[in-house]
Design an enzyme around this catalytic site. Structure first.
Site, PDB file in Angstrom:
ATOM      1  N   ASP A   1     -27.857  44.075   3.891  1.00 19.71           N
ATOM      2  CA  ASP A   1     -29.411  44.767   4.216  1.00 19.71           C
ATOM      3  C   ASP A   1     -30.347  44.280   4.086  1.00 19.71           C
ATOM      4  O   ASP A   1     -30.752  45.528   4.008  1.00 19.71           O
ATOM      5  CB  ASP A   1     -29.214  46.357   5.342  1.00 19.71           C
ATOM      6  CG  ASP A   1     -27.263  45.997   5.711  1.00 19.71           C
ATOM      7  OD1 ASP A   1     -27.105  45.182   6.540  1.00 19.71           O
ATOM      8  OD2 ASP A   1     -26.611  47.054   4.966  1.00 19.71           O
TER       9      ASP A   1
ATOM     10  N   HIS B   1     -27.440  41.936  12.924  1.00 18.48           N
ATOM     11  CA  HIS B   1     -29.069  41.987  12.654  1.00 18.48           C
ATOM     12  C   HIS B   1     -29.320  41.931  13.646  1.00 18.48           C
ATOM     13  O   HIS B   1     -29.350  41.285  14.709  1.00 18.48           O
ATOM     14  CB  HIS B   1     -29.622  40.985  11.898  1.00 18.48           C
ATOM     15  CG  HIS B   1     -29.631  39.685  11.647  1.00 18.48           C
ATOM     16  ND1 HIS B   1     -28.458  38.952  10.986  1.00 18.48           N
ATOM     17  CD2 HIS B   1     -30.552  39.076  12.425  1.00 18.48           C
ATOM     18  CE1 HIS B   1     -28.959  37.508  11.459  1.00 18.48           C
ATOM     19  NE2 HIS B   1     -29.690  38.027  12.597  1.00 18.48           N
TER      20      HIS B   1
ATOM     21  N   GLN C   1     -24.748  39.445   3.916  1.00 20.30           N
ATOM     22  CA  GLN C   1     -24.175  40.539   3.097  1.00 20.30           C
ATOM     23  C   GLN C   1     -25.117  39.924   1.196  1.00 20.30           C
ATOM     24  O   GLN C   1     -26.440  39.530   2.039  1.00 20.30           O
ATOM     25  CB  GLN C   1     -22.331  40.658   2.299  1.00 20.30           C
ATOM     26  CG  GLN C   1     -21.762  41.247   3.380  1.00 20.30           C
ATOM     27  CD  GLN C   1     -21.643  40.147   4.258  1.00 20.30           C
ATOM     28  OE1 GLN C   1     -20.883  38.490   3.953  1.00 20.30           O
ATOM     29  NE2 GLN C   1     -21.499  40.515   5.491  1.00 20.30           N
TER      30      GLN C   1
ATOM     31  N   LYS D   1     -32.729  40.081   5.102  1.00 22.17           N
ATOM     32  CA  LYS D   1     -33.109  38.607   4.914  1.00 22.17           C
ATOM     33  C   LYS D   1     -33.500  37.854   6.420  1.00 22.17           C
ATOM     34  O   LYS D   1     -34.295  36.588   5.865  1.00 22.17           O
ATOM     35  CB  LYS D   1     -31.679  37.887   4.880  1.00 22.17           C
ATOM     36  CG  LYS D   1     -30.924  38.402   3.524  1.00 22.17           C
ATOM     37  CD  LYS D   1     -29.449  37.996   3.351  1.00 22.17           C
ATOM     38  CE  LYS D   1     -28.289  38.256   3.694  1.00 22.17           C
ATOM     39  NZ  LYS D   1     -28.362  40.561   3.698  1.00 22.17           N
TER      40      LYS D   1
HETATM   41  P1  IMP Z   1     -16.122  44.151   4.650  1.00 19.24           P
HETATM   42  O1  IMP Z   1     -16.606  43.033   4.886  1.00 19.24           O
HETATM   43  O2  IMP Z   1     -15.477  44.800   6.081  1.00 19.24           O
HETATM   44  O3  IMP Z   1     -13.788  43.721   3.507  1.00 19.24           O
HETATM   45  O4  IMP Z   1     -15.782  45.328   4.423  1.00 19.24           O
HETATM   46  C1  IMP Z   1     -15.796  45.041   2.901  1.00 19.24           C
HETATM   47  C2  IMP Z   1     -17.162  45.928   2.725  1.00 19.24           C
HETATM   48  O5  IMP Z   1     -18.839  45.401   2.121  1.00 19.24           O
HETATM   49  C3  IMP Z   1     -17.538  47.461   3.365  1.00 19.24           C
HETATM   50  O6  IMP Z   1     -18.241  48.369   1.993  1.00 19.24           O
HETATM   51  C4  IMP Z   1     -18.721  46.951   3.549  1.00 19.24           C
HETATM   52  O7  IMP Z   1     -19.498  47.671   4.259  1.00 19.24           O
HETATM   53  C5  IMP Z   1     -19.589  46.308   2.987  1.00 19.24           C
HETATM   54  N1  IMP Z   1     -20.237  45.215   3.700  1.00 19.24           N
HETATM   55  C6  IMP Z   1     -19.727  44.018   4.810  1.00 19.24           C
HETATM   56  N2  IMP Z   1     -21.119  43.606   5.324  1.00 19.24           N
HETATM   57  C7  IMP Z   1     -21.550  43.873   5.480  1.00 19.24           C
HETATM   58  C8  IMP Z   1     -23.137  43.913   5.101  1.00 19.24           C
HETATM   59  O8  IMP Z   1     -23.520  42.983   6.308  1.00 19.24           O
HETATM   60  N3  IMP Z   1     -24.613  44.004   4.507  1.00 19.24           N
HETATM   61  C9  IMP Z   1     -23.688  45.487   4.567  1.00 19.24           C
HETATM   62  N4  IMP Z   1     -22.515  46.083   4.070  1.00 19.24           N
HETATM   63  C10 IMP Z   1     -21.798  45.003   4.677  1.00 19.24           C
END
Ligand code: IMP
Length: 427
Positions: free
Chosen positions: A13, A41, A223, A16
């Site tokens: 976030d 986004h 991410q 990008k």
């Molecule tokens: P997952 O990717 O859904 O397995 O989540 C794993 C961790 O990554 C968690 O803490 C999510 O909140 C974080 N996360 C996954 N995608 C994003 C993103 O696009 N922005 C911010 N945090 C993310």
């Protein structure tokens, strides 16, 4: 023209999308290389307002080819919904391609994401619940289903039947949940396959061809590096590699083609989900920053934690990625703070740490050593040149340069395209 990667330098976030948008006019292709619909986004343009999770933002530029690379895990239902939304607003999406090597998010991945999180109880990871982690687990376990398999229904059924038997055994024996039906999943995914067929193809040759013509390829990260499965705050990470190494493997591109690695830092880090954040802002100031910048997760709506600039993490991330230029976003959010804290080192058990520790238990004990600097208490949102920024804001940006050892080429002072200061050439 070479390939340019746009990489998140914190916990995601960072903004990008704005940097990709800024460069897209000069590029011929945008490749999303990692993550899945855990990312999200909002894009606002002449066609309307869109919340995108999988479709690269390049799709809105008629001259650009947009690619969802092999490193992305694709939930085809979510992708089709997004494609429909974009198409209905009059955008031609004929130039959108999905790598035939991309793994798919299946219904059992979403189900298991929820069941696993619940079973972790207090140790939950705070995932987005979209099935992204379990899909990457299956990819590594050689139990994944790839986009190419949607184009071959007979083989797809055979593999699905083998995999689902295994998944259903886990779902019922470990989690005591009802098993999933092969006929339902098969029918649903064959229908997705028919709709997606014109867009599924070998994408690596397309990327190679674009580069060989001397045209620019943008590698769009999702991410951020502190969520990287190897280098992030493990185990509170995502399951893929959002950093530069992931850009090569996730787009099918050699590092020798990459000449620009742009690190995107938000002026204050944010984190959504669980996991340590050493420089968390305490109390009302955090609430003020969150509300001012509307820091809520684009995928889950969860409030993001907001922190002071973490120089220890920034130096580490910059070294790992080898950034060639940096963009600092959302500087304007800090306009109202009379003073700011920046962290140059951590204190842990009387030891001073200047490097980012691997152990989560060490990181959880780290106390930031802050330097307090004065704020600028002036609106920066109208600044268009470096000289327009107040000296305190310039000093703050220069601090980012000092800890990362990399020039800050872009400073963003608002969401609009023109609210961007180009300080030195990005490429
Ligand atoms: P997952 O990717 O859904 O397995 O989540 C794993 C961790 O990554 C968690 O803490 C999510 O909140 C974080 N996360 C996954 N995608 C994003 C993103 O696009 N922005 C911010 N945090 C993310």
């Amino acid at each position: 023209m070479p390939a340019i990667a746009v990489i998140g330098a914190q916990w995601g976030d960072e903004g990008k999308g704005k940097v990709v948008d800024y460069l897209a006019g000069r590029a011929r292709m945008v490749v999303r290389y990692s993550g899945g619909n855990n990312a999200g986004h909002t894009v606002i343009n002449q066609y309307g307002e869109f919340r995108l999770h999988l479709v690269p933002s390049g799709v809105f530029y008629p001259n650009l080819t947009s690619i969802i690379g092999n490193g992305v895990v694709v939930d085809p239902g979510v992708l089709l919904e997004e494609m429909d939304g974009v198409r209905q607003s009059g955008v031609d999406i004929g130039n959108l391609y999905i790598s035939d090597r991309a793994n798919l998010v299946m219904p059992y991945h979403r189900l298991l994401d929820g069941l696993e999180e619940k079973s972790r109880g207090k140790g939950s990871l705070g995932t987005t619940g979209k099935g992204v982690g379990p899909a990457y687990v299956d990819k590594a376990a050689r139990l994944g289903i790839r986009a190419s398999e949607l184009l071959d229904p007979a083989t797809f059924r055979q593999r699905l039947s083998f995999i689902l038997e295994h998944k259903n055994a886990v779902i019922s024996a470990v989690y005591h949940a009802p098993p999933l039906s092969i006929d339902e999943i098969y029918g649903e995914y064959c229908a997705y396959g028919e709709k997606l067929a014109p867009h599924i193809r070998h994408t690596e040759p397309l990327v190679a061809e674009t580069l060989s013509k001397g045209e620019m390829v943008l590698l769009e990260g999702a991410q951020g590096t502190l969520l990287d499965v190897d280098f992030g705050t493990y185990p509170y990470v995502t399951s893929s590699s959002p950093m530069i190494g992931g850009a090569c493997t996730g787009a099918g591109i050699s590092p020798r083609h990459i000449s620009g690695i742009i690190g995107v830092f938000k002026a204050y880090p944010t984190r959504v989900g669980v996991g340590p954040m050493p420089t968390l802002i305490e109390g009302e100031i955090q609430d003020m920053v969150r509300e001012r910048a509307h820091e809520y997760g684009a995928t889950t709506g969860r409030p993001r934690r907001c922190g002071w600039f973490d120089g220890v993490a920034a130096a580490y991330v910059s070294q790992l990625n080898g950034f060639t230029a940096i963009a600092v976003t959302r500087l304007d959010v800090l306009d109202v703070l009379p003073s700011l804290k920046i962290c140059r080192a951590y204190r842990c058990n009387r030891e001073r740490l200047e490097h980012f520790p691997a152990s989560i238990s060490v990181l959880e004990q780290c106390q930031p050593e802050y330097e307090e600097v004065s704020g600028w208490l002036t609106s920066t949102s109208e600044a268009r040149h470096w000289e327009d920024l107040p000296p305190q804001a310039q000093a703050y940006v220069q601090y980012v340069e000092e800890v990362t050892g990399c020039p800050v080429a872009v400073v963003s002072v608002g969401p609009r395209r023109e609210q961007t200061i180009l300080r030195s050439p990005l490429l």
